[in-house]
Design a protein around this motif. Structure first.
Motif, mmCIF file in Angstrom:
data_model
loop_
_atom_site.group_PDB
_atom_site.id
_atom_site.type_symbol
_atom_site.label_atom_id
_atom_site.label_comp_id
_atom_site.label_asym_id
_atom_site.label_seq_id
_atom_site.Cartn_x
_atom_site.Cartn_y
_atom_site.Cartn_z
ATOM 1 N N THR A 242 17.459 -4.376 -0.096
ATOM 2 C CA THR A 242 18.054 -5.161 -1.182
ATOM 3 C C THR A 242 17.482 -4.801 -2.544
ATOM 4 O O THR A 242 17.979 -5.272 -3.560
ATOM 5 C CB THR A 242 17.811 -6.665 -0.953
ATOM 6 N N GLY A 243 16.426 -4.005 -2.557
ATOM 7 C CA GLY A 243 15.740 -3.703 -3.810
ATOM 8 C C GLY A 243 14.533 -4.576 -4.046
ATOM 9 O O GLY A 243 13.695 -4.291 -4.896
ATOM 10 N N SER A 244 14.435 -5.662 -3.279
ATOM 11 C CA SER A 244 13.307 -6.589 -3.388
ATOM 12 C C SER A 244 12.922 -7.046 -1.990
ATOM 13 O O SER A 244 13.632 -6.810 -1.024
ATOM 14 C CB SER A 244 13.676 -7.815 -4.236
ATOM 15 N N ARG A 245 11.767 -7.704 -1.900
ATOM 16 C CA ARG A 245 11.390 -8.312 -0.632
ATOM 17 C C ARG A 245 10.655 -9.607 -0.898
ATOM 18 O O ARG A 245 10.050 -9.790 -1.966
ATOM 19 C CB ARG A 245 10.524 -7.370 0.200
ATOM 20 N N GLY B 33 10.907 -4.037 -4.354
ATOM 21 C CA GLY B 33 10.938 -3.057 -3.283
ATOM 22 C C GLY B 33 10.992 -1.652 -3.846
ATOM 23 O O GLY B 33 10.867 -1.433 -5.058
ATOM 24 N N SER B 34 11.209 -0.688 -2.972
ATOM 25 C CA SER B 34 11.171 0.715 -3.409
ATOM 26 C C SER B 34 12.230 1.031 -4.457
ATOM 27 O O SER B 34 11.972 1.783 -5.402
ATOM 28 C CB SER B 34 11.325 1.636 -2.194
ATOM 29 N N ILE C 79 0.835 -1.207 0.000
ATOM 30 C CA ILE C 79 0.000 0.000 0.000
ATOM 31 C C ILE C 79 0.866 1.252 0.000
ATOM 32 O O ILE C 79 0.679 2.172 -0.786
ATOM 33 C CB ILE C 79 -0.961 -0.017 1.201
ATOM 34 N N LYS C 80 1.850 1.299 0.888
ATOM 35 C CA LYS C 80 2.720 2.485 0.939
ATOM 36 C C LYS C 80 3.516 2.610 -0.351
ATOM 37 O O LYS C 80 3.691 3.715 -0.883
ATOM 38 C CB LYS C 80 3.655 2.430 2.148
ATOM 39 N N LEU C 81 4.021 1.478 -0.890
ATOM 40 C CA LEU C 81 4.808 1.538 -2.120
ATOM 41 C C LEU C 81 3.949 1.930 -3.315
ATOM 42 O O LEU C 81 4.414 2.644 -4.211
ATOM 43 C CB LEU C 81 5.491 0.189 -2.373
#
Length: 314
Positions: A50-53, A77-78, A18-20
């Motif tokens: 890491t760029g991902s989750r 990720g962000s 949601i935030k992303l």
């Protein structure tokens, strides 16, 4: 990292998306609006990870005609989301303290060799303050540069002095996932319960957090000229709850940023708000603040509390 395999980074939940979603939509609006200008556009991720989750996901069941099972899926990720924005940013800065996570970011950079990406080690506060001291970001001397900073700390890691430094650039938009629940937990109901946490609260909120307290059955401390904080702290009580603390912190942001959005509540359970997502704009020109306000409204419209609970499955 071994054999080029990305390092798992498991955290968050549906609320993370949601935030992303809100920030990513804003980034798309931002680069489209400024794509035909002379500005060099920067994206700065202060806690890049890491760029991902990785996240658990249930699949199968009656409607899919197969046994129910839980699988692990990898989500952007962000940092990866920012790299995918079209039109693109021109420069990217990913700040990450963990060596292991920086190794994963190096893999991300290798996948995007056509982009200007800088991976910065160390503490996010120190890195940001050093960055904005560069001539390009100094008020009055900055060149044609604009940017967006994403502050997504794991806990109480963003210093008030860092927010002041970002605001002073008059060139950066700042998305801050304010850890409302953690801050509230540190603000003991009885001032004497704070003890050694005073220094930490000063760092995160500035000394003004004492405005949230008042004398027992009396006025707020802030209304008492010459009040001896150390002599009389035994009598200080906090009556402010989540929403009052959230509103107070927005006021703090408004004291240094020309525009601060209404917070987007981020719930980690149906009735548990853990974070408040703020947009703060440092450019005082009405053209910049009006445009940011318009983008922010679009970015968060579908993510207000009721929509967030439906979307997250809470």
């Amino acid at each position: 990292m071994a054999g080029g395999t990305a390092i798992p980074h498991a955290f968050g939940g549906a609320w993370t998306e949601i935030k992303l979603d809100a920030v990513s939509y804003y980034l798309e609006c931002y680069t489209k609006a400024l794509s035909n200008t002379s500005f060099d556009l920067w994206y700065i991720d202060a806690f890049a990870g890491t760029g991902s989750r990785e996240a658990e996901k249930e699949i199968g069941g009656l409607f899919e005609g197969r046994p129910r099972e839980t699988v692990i899926e990898t989500l952007a990720g962000s940092a990866r989301r920012a790299l995918a924005i079209v039109p693109p940013f021109h420069d990217f800065v990913f700040i990450e303290k963990s060596r292991v996570r920086r190794e994963a970011l190096e893999q991300v950079r290798a996948e995007h060799a056509d982009k200007r990406i800088e991976i910065v080690p160390g503490d996010a506060n120190a890195a940001l303050c050093e960055l904005v001291r560069l001539p390009r970001w100094r008020r009055g001397t900055a060149g044609p540069v604009r940017g967006v900073v994403f502050l997504d700390p794991y806990s109480l890691q963003v210093d008030w002095a860092t927010l002041e430094a970002l605001a002073a650039t008059q060139a950066l938009d700042v998305w801050y996932l304010f850890p409302l629940r953690d801050v509230t937990r540190q603000l003991a109901l009885d001032f004497r319960g704070i003890g050694p946490k005073e220094e930490m609260l000063d760092r995160v909120l500035g000394r003004e957090w004492r405005e949230l307290y008042k004398l027992d059955d009396g006025p707020k401390v802030a209304t008492l000229p010459g009040f001896d904080l150390f002599a009389d702290k035994e009598e200080m009580k906090r009556e402010a709850k989540y929403k009052q603390i959230e509103a107070w912190f927005r006021g703090r942001l408004q004291s240094i940023f020309p525009y601060v959005s209404e917070p987007l509540p981020i719930n980690t359970a149906p009735t548990r708000q853990a974070f408040s997502l703020f947009l703060a704009v440092s450019n005082p020109k009405s053209a910049a603040t009006d445009l940011a306000a318009k983008f922010e409204r679009y970015a968060t419209r579908q993510n207000r509390p009721a929509a967030s609970r439906r979307k997250s499955g809470l």
